[in-house]
Design a protein around this motif. Structure first.
Motif, PDB file in Angstrom:
ATOM      1  N   SER A   1     -42.085   1.855 -53.123  1.00 56.46           N
ATOM      2  CA  SER A   1     -41.888   0.484 -52.650  1.00 56.46           C
ATOM      3  C   SER A   1     -43.107   0.020 -51.886  1.00 56.46           C
ATOM      4  CB  SER A   1     -40.660   0.426 -51.731  1.00 56.46           C
ATOM      5  OG  SER A   1     -39.504   0.823 -52.419  1.00 56.46           O
ATOM      6  N   VAL A   2     -43.305  -1.289 -51.823  1.00 57.83           N
ATOM      7  CA  VAL A   2     -44.402  -1.861 -51.048  1.00 57.83           C
ATOM      8  C   VAL A   2     -44.289  -1.321 -49.614  1.00 57.83           C
ATOM      9  CG1 VAL A   2     -45.314  -3.995 -50.058  1.00 57.83           C
ATOM     10  CG2 VAL A   2     -44.655  -3.918 -52.458  1.00 57.83           C
ATOM     11  N   GLY A   3     -45.405  -0.815 -49.092  1.00 55.42           N
ATOM     12  CA  GLY A   3     -45.423  -0.248 -47.754  1.00 55.42           C
ATOM     13  C   GLY A   3     -45.235   1.255 -47.737  1.00 55.42           C
ATOM     14  N   THR A   4     -44.890   1.851 -48.872  1.00 61.01           N
ATOM     15  CA  THR A   4     -44.705   3.284 -48.973  1.00 61.01           C
ATOM     16  C   THR A   4     -46.054   3.997 -48.919  1.00 61.01           C
ATOM     17  OG1 THR A   4     -42.714   3.077 -50.330  1.00 61.01           O
ATOM     18  CG2 THR A   4     -43.888   5.151 -50.493  1.00 61.01           C
ATOM     19  N   ALA A   5     -46.098   5.141 -48.246  1.00 56.77           N
ATOM     20  CA  ALA A   5     -47.292   5.985 -48.256  1.00 56.77           C
ATOM     21  C   ALA A   5     -47.331   6.741 -49.592  1.00 56.77           C
ATOM     22  CB  ALA A   5     -47.275   6.971 -47.100  1.00 56.77           C
TER      23      ALA A   5
END
Length: 76
Positions: free
Chosen positions: A67-71
């Motif tokens: 997901s967007v923001g996932t490392a």
């Protein structure tokens, strides 16, 4: 340590699939270097290393979604 974060890729895009890692754990990277390619249902994008160092770990392997923001990975 610095995380390689999945950035916002466009309006309404909340996740992407890791298509290909361009570096392997232990390899050196430069800030701004393309390190991973991700794909959405509309396009493919390269994600750049946010800092110089070595790729310590891949957190989202090829073929898996993030997901967007996932490392996606970690640079040390």
């Amino acid at each position: 340590m610095v995380e390689i974060i999945l950035p916002e890729l466009g309006e309404g895009v909340t996740k992407a699939t890791v298509a290909c890692w361009h570096v392997k754990p232990g390899q050196s990277v430069e800030a701004g270097q393309d390190v991973v390619e991700v794909v959405t249902d509309k396009a493919s994008f390269n994600v750049e290393a946010p800092a110089k160092g070595r790729l310590k770990a891949i957190l989202v392997p090829e073929g898996k979604d993030g997901s967007v923001g996932t490392a996606l990975g970690i640079i040390e």
